[in-house]
Design an enzyme around this catalytic site. Structure first.
Site, PDB file in Angstrom:
ATOM      1  N   SER A   1      -4.814  14.690 -13.137  1.00  0.00           N
ATOM      2  CA  SER A   1      -6.236  14.764 -13.465  1.00  0.00           C
ATOM      3  C   SER A   1      -6.571  16.206 -13.791  1.00  0.00           C
ATOM      4  CB  SER A   1      -7.070  14.298 -12.257  1.00  0.00           C
ATOM      5  OG  SER A   1      -8.423  14.651 -12.408  1.00  0.00           O
TER       6      SER A   1
ATOM      7  N   TYR B   1      -9.525  14.986  -3.609  1.00  0.00           N
ATOM      8  CA  TYR B   1      -8.830  14.407  -4.756  1.00  0.00           C
ATOM      9  C   TYR B   1      -8.128  15.498  -5.564  1.00  0.00           C
ATOM     10  CZ  TYR B   1      -8.214  11.700  -9.084  1.00  0.00           C
ATOM     11  OH  TYR B   1      -7.704  11.063 -10.203  1.00  0.00           O
TER      12      TYR B   1
ATOM     13  N   LYS C   1      -4.079  16.007  -6.216  1.00  0.00           N
ATOM     14  CA  LYS C   1      -3.532  15.920  -7.568  1.00  0.00           C
ATOM     15  C   LYS C   1      -2.864  17.232  -7.989  1.00  0.00           C
ATOM     16  CE  LYS C   1      -4.530  11.652  -8.762  1.00  0.00           C
ATOM     17  NZ  LYS C   1      -3.491  10.667  -9.100  1.00  0.00           N
TER      18      LYS C   1
ATOM     19  N   ASP D   1       0.857  -1.176   0.000  1.00  0.00           N
ATOM     20  CA  ASP D   1       0.000   0.000   0.000  1.00  0.00           C
ATOM     21  C   ASP D   1       0.896   1.230   0.000  1.00  0.00           C
ATOM     22  OD1 ASP D   1      -1.749   2.083   0.485  1.00  0.00           O
ATOM     23  OD2 ASP D   1      -2.840   1.054   2.090  1.00  0.00           O
ATOM     24  N   VAL D   2       0.920   1.968  -1.109  1.00  0.00           N
ATOM     25  CA  VAL D   2       1.808   3.135  -1.196  1.00  0.00           C
ATOM     26  C   VAL D   2       1.378   4.252  -0.248  1.00  0.00           C
ATOM     27  CG1 VAL D   2       2.498   2.637  -3.569  1.00  0.00           C
ATOM     28  CG2 VAL D   2       0.535   4.133  -3.144  1.00  0.00           C
TER      29      VAL D   2
ATOM     30  N   ASN E   1       0.598   5.538 -10.335  1.00  0.00           N
ATOM     31  CA  ASN E   1      -0.785   5.545 -10.801  1.00  0.00           C
ATOM     32  C   ASN E   1      -1.800   5.339  -9.676  1.00  0.00           C
ATOM     33  OD1 ASN E   1      -3.108   4.835 -12.786  1.00  0.00           O
ATOM     34  ND2 ASN E   1      -2.852   2.965 -11.608  1.00  0.00           N
TER      35      ASN E   1
END
Length: 250
Positions: free
Chosen positions: A157, A170, A174, A71-72, A98
């Protein structure tokens, strides 16, 4: 700012990636899975990371790629992941960060977002990518010194640049990742390492379905198309891989 890749016109067919060493996080679904399949199919040595052991085993069996369970988003997993990447591949030319977390699900306005949900998005999308890149920086620098080139692709994104209500955790993570990428790309030039933030567009993936379950899937890009665009961008950026591409097209 992330770089859109929708303008890539030619798709890769029968590219020989023998000798190219690539690591992909989030490699058992969506874009990550499409990347693992295409890279392995075209001869690259691939290691991929995902959290669920059963899924990792299935994709490793299917593709012949090296599966790594981890799990990064967890600090304690980063160095074991990095060690397994370099041990299984014998070096590293390309790292594709990713793996992504939406934060709150269902999506929530920032005022309704728990601090822990924001922290989760940052832990995976920003800090995890930073830690893994840092842990593998030496291997990438070694590849650059050997004249192979070295590249880190961070999946971004349009939410990194556009203010979409409900996408705060999110989008903020990003946006931070895109700017971190731009700064690191400047700093790593002396080591021969390039870093790119790429926006693959709105794709028909489990992550998108989780965020927008009522979306019209027919309007979304196929992950395999986005993966092909990313691989072409990868080949155009890496000097050694660009030579491979030119020879294949010639």
């Amino acid at each position: 700012m992330g770089v859109g890749i929708e303008g890539v016109s030619s798709m890769l067919t029968n590219i020989d990636l023998q000798g190219l060493h690539v690591a992909v996080t989030g490699g058992t679904s969506g874009l990550g899975l499409a990347l693992v399949r295409q890279l392995a199919r075209d001869g690259a040595s691939v290691a991929f990371v995902a959290r669920t052991a059963a899924n990792v085993e299935d994709i490793a069996d299917e593709t012949g790629a090296h599966g790594i369970v981890g799990d990064v988003g967890k600090k304690e997993d980063i160095h074991p992941i990095a060690l397994q990447v370099t041990a299984s591949l014998g070096g590293l030319d390309v790292l594709i960060n990713n793996a992504s977390s939406l934060g709150p699900v269902p999506l929530a306005l920032l005022a309704d977002t728990e601090c822990e949900e924001l922290e989760k998005a940052l832990a995976v999308n920003l800090v995890g990518a930073f830690r893994l890149t840092k842990a593998l920086f030496g291997a990438l620098a070694a590849s650059a010194r050997e004249g192979r080139g070295a590249l880190v692709i961070n999946i971004s994104s349009d939410a990194a640049v556009n203010a979409y209500p409900g996408w705060g955790a999110y989008g903020a993570s990003k946006a931070a990742l895109a700017h971190l990428t731009a700064i690191w790309d400047e700093e790593a030039k002396a080591d021969g390492i390039r870093l790119l933030a790429l926006d693959p567009g709105d794709m028909d993936t489990p992550l998108h379905a989780l965020a927008l379950p009522d979306a019209d899937r027919s309007t979304l890009k196929r992950p395999d198309l986005a993966a092909a665009e990313i691989i072409e961008k990868m080949l155009d950026t890496l000097p050694a891989a660009a030579t491979l591409l030119a020879e294949t097209r010639g």
